[in-house]
Design an enzyme around this catalytic site. Sequence first.
Site, short mmCIF file in Angstrom:
data_model
loop_
_atom_site.label_atom_id
_atom_site.label_comp_id
_atom_site.label_asym_id
_atom_site.label_seq_id
_atom_site.Cartn_x
_atom_site.Cartn_y
_atom_site.Cartn_z
N SER A 117 39.19 42.84 38.45
CA SER A 117 37.89 42.16 38.54
C SER A 117 36.74 43.07 38.93
CB SER A 117 37.94 40.99 39.53
OG SER A 117 38.07 41.49 40.85
N THR B 19 35.85 42.12 32.24
CA THR B 19 36.61 41.74 33.44
C THR B 19 36.09 40.37 33.88
OG1 THR B 19 37.41 42.50 35.60
CG2 THR B 19 35.09 42.95 35.08
N TYR B 20 36.38 39.99 35.11
CA TYR B 20 35.89 38.71 35.63
C TYR B 20 35.30 38.92 37.02
CZ TYR B 20 40.23 38.70 38.26
OH TYR B 20 41.26 39.05 39.10
N GLY C 18 40.97 47.34 40.40
CA GLY C 18 42.11 47.50 39.52
C GLY C 18 41.86 48.56 38.46
N ALA C 19 42.38 48.33 37.27
CA ALA C 19 42.26 49.32 36.19
C ALA C 19 40.81 49.68 35.88
CB ALA C 19 42.95 48.79 34.93
N ALA C 20 39.90 48.73 36.04
CA ALA C 20 38.48 48.99 35.76
C ALA C 20 37.90 50.06 36.68
CB ALA C 20 37.67 47.70 35.89
#
EC number: 4.1.1.11
Length: 114
Positions: free
Chosen positions: A25, A57-58, A71-73
């Site tokens: 996110s 993403t959110y 996270g991955a972002a």
Amino acid sequence: MTISMLQSKIHRATVTDANLNYVGSITIDEELIKKAGMLEFQKVDILDINNGERFSTYIIKGKKGEICLNGAAARKVCIGDLVIIVSYAQMSTDEALNFKPKIVHVNSKNEALE
């Protein structure tokens, strides 16, 4: 038929943190979320002005001034990068002709200028 239109954006926000070990996110200052007419858990696109990355993403609510990719972002940005956070809405062509998106400009502390 519906088309996808810009609903709102937070323009030139500064990334304050990148947390690789969080589930995912983008954490956004709760006041900016409200000003942009966005919602927690809404899907958004992130456009990194510094490196050209574009990804989805959110949203989750954050503290004052916070813009944190999780996270991955977190691998796609650096702390200090300028980003544009974009949301979209589906609407009919007739609705789109009269719709005006919300644009929230921010300063270097991620405070709304409007």
